[in-house]
Write a protein that holds these residues in place. Structure first.
Motif, PDB file in Angstrom:
ATOM      1  N   ASP A  46       0.827  -1.210   0.000  1.00  0.00           N
ATOM      2  CA  ASP A  46       0.000   0.000   0.000  1.00  0.00           C
ATOM      3  C   ASP A  46       0.863   1.263   0.000  1.00  0.00           C
ATOM      4  O   ASP A  46       0.495   2.264  -0.611  1.00  0.00           O
ATOM      5  N   ARG A  47       2.007   1.229   0.691  1.00  0.00           N
ATOM      6  CA  ARG A  47       2.925   2.381   0.711  1.00  0.00           C
ATOM      7  C   ARG A  47       3.644   2.519  -0.622  1.00  0.00           C
ATOM      8  O   ARG A  47       4.037   3.598  -1.018  1.00  0.00           O
ATOM      9  N   GLY A  48       3.854   1.399  -1.283  1.00  0.00           N
ATOM     10  CA  GLY A  48       4.516   1.417  -2.578  1.00  0.00           C
ATOM     11  C   GLY A  48       5.761   0.556  -2.616  1.00  0.00           C
ATOM     12  O   GLY A  48       6.545   0.540  -1.672  1.00  0.00           O
ATOM     13  N   VAL A  49       5.905  -0.153  -3.700  1.00  0.00           N
ATOM     14  CA  VAL A  49       7.079  -0.972  -3.961  1.00  0.00           C
ATOM     15  C   VAL A  49       7.475  -0.760  -5.419  1.00  0.00           C
ATOM     16  O   VAL A  49       6.715  -0.205  -6.205  1.00  0.00           O
ATOM     17  N   SER A  50       8.657  -1.196  -5.745  1.00  0.00           N
ATOM     18  CA  SER A  50       9.092  -1.227  -7.136  1.00  0.00           C
ATOM     19  C   SER A  50       9.184  -2.688  -7.543  1.00  0.00           C
ATOM     20  O   SER A  50       9.498  -3.550  -6.723  1.00  0.00           O
ATOM     21  N   VAL A  51       8.905  -2.941  -8.798  1.00  0.00           N
ATOM     22  CA  VAL A  51       8.987  -4.295  -9.316  1.00  0.00           C
ATOM     23  C   VAL A  51       9.839  -4.254 -10.582  1.00  0.00           C
ATOM     24  O   VAL A  51       9.564  -3.465 -11.482  1.00  0.00           O
ATOM     25  N   ALA A  52      10.872  -5.073 -10.607  1.00  0.00           N
ATOM     26  CA  ALA A  52      11.690  -5.200 -11.809  1.00  0.00           C
ATOM     27  C   ALA A  52      11.175  -6.404 -12.586  1.00  0.00           C
ATOM     28  O   ALA A  52      11.070  -7.500 -12.045  1.00  0.00           O
ATOM     29  N   ILE A  53      10.809  -6.160 -13.834  1.00  0.00           N
ATOM     30  CA  ILE A  53      10.354  -7.232 -14.717  1.00  0.00           C
ATOM     31  C   ILE A  53      11.315  -7.270 -15.892  1.00  0.00           C
ATOM     32  O   ILE A  53      11.409  -6.286 -16.647  1.00  0.00           O
ATOM     33  N   ASP A  54      12.039  -8.355 -16.001  1.00  0.00           N
ATOM     34  CA  ASP A  54      13.037  -8.518 -17.054  1.00  0.00           C
ATOM     35  C   ASP A  54      13.999  -7.331 -17.117  1.00  0.00           C
ATOM     36  O   ASP A  54      14.320  -6.815 -18.188  1.00  0.00           O
ATOM     37  N   GLY A  55      14.418  -6.858 -15.934  1.00  0.00           N
ATOM     38  CA  GLY A  55      15.422  -5.817 -15.856  1.00  0.00           C
ATOM     39  C   GLY A  55      14.915  -4.385 -15.926  1.00  0.00           C
ATOM     40  O   GLY A  55      15.686  -3.451 -15.787  1.00  0.00           O
ATOM     41  N   ARG A  56      13.627  -4.200 -16.102  1.00  0.00           N
ATOM     42  CA  ARG A  56      13.048  -2.849 -16.171  1.00  0.00           C
ATOM     43  C   ARG A  56      12.219  -2.598 -14.918  1.00  0.00           C
ATOM     44  O   ARG A  56      11.408  -3.445 -14.530  1.00  0.00           O
ATOM     45  N   ILE A  57      12.404  -1.422 -14.288  1.00  0.00           N
ATOM     46  CA  ILE A  57      11.726  -1.089 -13.038  1.00  0.00           C
ATOM     47  C   ILE A  57      10.355  -0.466 -13.317  1.00  0.00           C
ATOM     48  O   ILE A  57      10.233   0.450 -14.131  1.00  0.00           O
ATOM     49  N   TYR A  58       9.339  -0.974 -12.601  1.00  0.00           N
ATOM     50  CA  TYR A  58       7.975  -0.439 -12.685  1.00  0.00           C
ATOM     51  C   TYR A  58       7.520  -0.068 -11.279  1.00  0.00           C
ATOM     52  O   TYR A  58       7.815  -0.766 -10.324  1.00  0.00           O
ATOM     53  N   ASN A  59       6.777   1.033 -11.163  1.00  0.00           N
ATOM     54  CA  ASN A  59       6.227   1.437  -9.874  1.00  0.00           C
ATOM     55  C   ASN A  59       4.711   1.332  -9.856  1.00  0.00           C
ATOM     56  O   ASN A  59       4.153   0.668  -9.005  1.00  0.00           O
ATOM     57  N   ASP A  60       4.040   1.986 -10.767  1.00  0.00           N
ATOM     58  CA  ASP A  60       2.580   2.019 -10.743  1.00  0.00           C
ATOM     59  C   ASP A  60       1.964   1.636 -12.091  1.00  0.00           C
ATOM     60  O   ASP A  60       0.853   2.043 -12.397  1.00  0.00           O
ATOM     61  N   SER A  61       2.645   0.886 -12.873  1.00  0.00           N
ATOM     62  CA  SER A  61       2.156   0.477 -14.195  1.00  0.00           C
ATOM     63  C   SER A  61       1.337  -0.801 -14.057  1.00  0.00           C
ATOM     64  O   SER A  61       1.779  -1.892 -14.413  1.00  0.00           O
ATOM     65  N   TRP A  62       0.135  -0.660 -13.501  1.00  0.00           N
ATOM     66  CA  TRP A  62      -0.672  -1.806 -13.062  1.00  0.00           C
ATOM     67  C   TRP A  62      -0.975  -2.832 -14.141  1.00  0.00           C
ATOM     68  O   TRP A  62      -1.130  -4.005 -13.848  1.00  0.00           O
ATOM     69  N   PHE A  63      -1.077  -2.412 -15.400  1.00  0.00           N
ATOM     70  CA  PHE A  63      -1.488  -3.347 -16.439  1.00  0.00           C
ATOM     71  C   PHE A  63      -0.314  -3.905 -17.242  1.00  0.00           C
ATOM     72  O   PHE A  63      -0.515  -4.537 -18.268  1.00  0.00           O
ATOM     73  N   THR A  64       0.893  -3.694 -16.734  1.00  0.00           N
ATOM     74  CA  THR A  64       2.076  -4.262 -17.371  1.00  0.00           C
ATOM     75  C   THR A  64       1.971  -5.782 -17.356  1.00  0.00           C
ATOM     76  O   THR A  64       1.717  -6.393 -16.325  1.00  0.00           O
ATOM     77  N   ARG A  65       2.136  -6.387 -18.521  1.00  0.00           N
ATOM     78  CA  ARG A  65       2.027  -7.839 -18.648  1.00  0.00           C
ATOM     79  C   ARG A  65       3.281  -8.519 -18.094  1.00  0.00           C
ATOM     80  O   ARG A  65       4.384  -8.001 -18.221  1.00  0.00           O
ATOM     81  N   ILE A  66       3.073  -9.673 -17.511  1.00  0.00           N
ATOM     82  CA  ILE A  66       4.176 -10.488 -16.994  1.00  0.00           C
ATOM     83  C   ILE A  66       4.069 -11.868 -17.629  1.00  0.00           C
ATOM     84  O   ILE A  66       3.059 -12.549 -17.480  1.00  0.00           O
ATOM     85  N   ALA A  67       5.111 -12.265 -18.334  1.00  0.00           N
ATOM     86  CA  ALA A  67       5.142 -13.599 -18.936  1.00  0.00           C
ATOM     87  C   ALA A  67       5.536 -14.615 -17.863  1.00  0.00           C
ATOM     88  O   ALA A  67       6.246 -14.272 -16.918  1.00  0.00           O
ATOM     89  N   PRO A  68       5.082 -15.861 -18.000  1.00  0.00           N
ATOM     90  CA  PRO A  68       5.423 -16.885 -17.008  1.00  0.00           C
ATOM     91  C   PRO A  68       6.927 -17.076 -16.820  1.00  0.00           C
ATOM     92  O   PRO A  68       7.376 -17.450 -15.747  1.00  0.00           O
ATOM     93  N   ASP A  69       7.718 -16.778 -17.868  1.00  0.00           N
ATOM     94  CA  ASP A  69       9.167 -16.956 -17.763  1.00  0.00           C
ATOM     95  C   ASP A  69       9.915 -15.653 -17.483  1.00  0.00           C
ATOM     96  O   ASP A  69      11.139 -15.617 -17.527  1.00  0.00           O
ATOM     97  N   SER A  70       9.188 -14.579 -17.163  1.00  0.00           N
ATOM     98  CA  SER A  70       9.828 -13.298 -16.853  1.00  0.00           C
ATOM     99  C   SER A  70      10.627 -13.382 -15.564  1.00  0.00           C
ATOM    100  O   SER A  70      10.258 -14.106 -14.642  1.00  0.00           O
TER     101      SER A  70
END
Length: 81
Positions: A46-70
């Motif tokens: 709720d406070r906020g986190v960052s998520v790295a998906i395949d080396g790229r950092i996302y903060n609030d990009s809720w609809f970013t797709r995640i592949a099973p092998d990401s």
């Protein structure tokens, strides 16, 4: 299923697991399912986190797709400066 690496102090909120599996196709689903599976992490999400998906950092990009092998890494919110 997506393998998620839990970075640093966030692991204390996932029962000291540094890698967890979650069924998710988007960033929003990933965070929701993590909160359902590990309720102790919800306040941090709720406070906020960052998520790295395949080396790229996302903060609030809720609809970013995640592949099973990401490569997915959950870490405390990164702030620029």
């Amino acid at each position: 299923m997506v393998q998620v690496k839990i970075w640093g102090s966030l692991a204390a909120m996932t029962e000291d697991q540094t890698e967890v599996e979650v069924e998710a196709a988007t960033l929003r689903e990933l965070l929701d399912r993590l909160a359902d599976k590990y309720p102790a992490i919800r306040p941090q999400l709720d406070r906020g986190v960052s998520v790295a998906i395949d080396g790229r950092i996302y903060n609030d990009s809720w609809f970013t797709r995640i592949a099973p092998d990401s490569e997915v890494v959950l870490l405390a919110r990164l702030k620029g400066g």
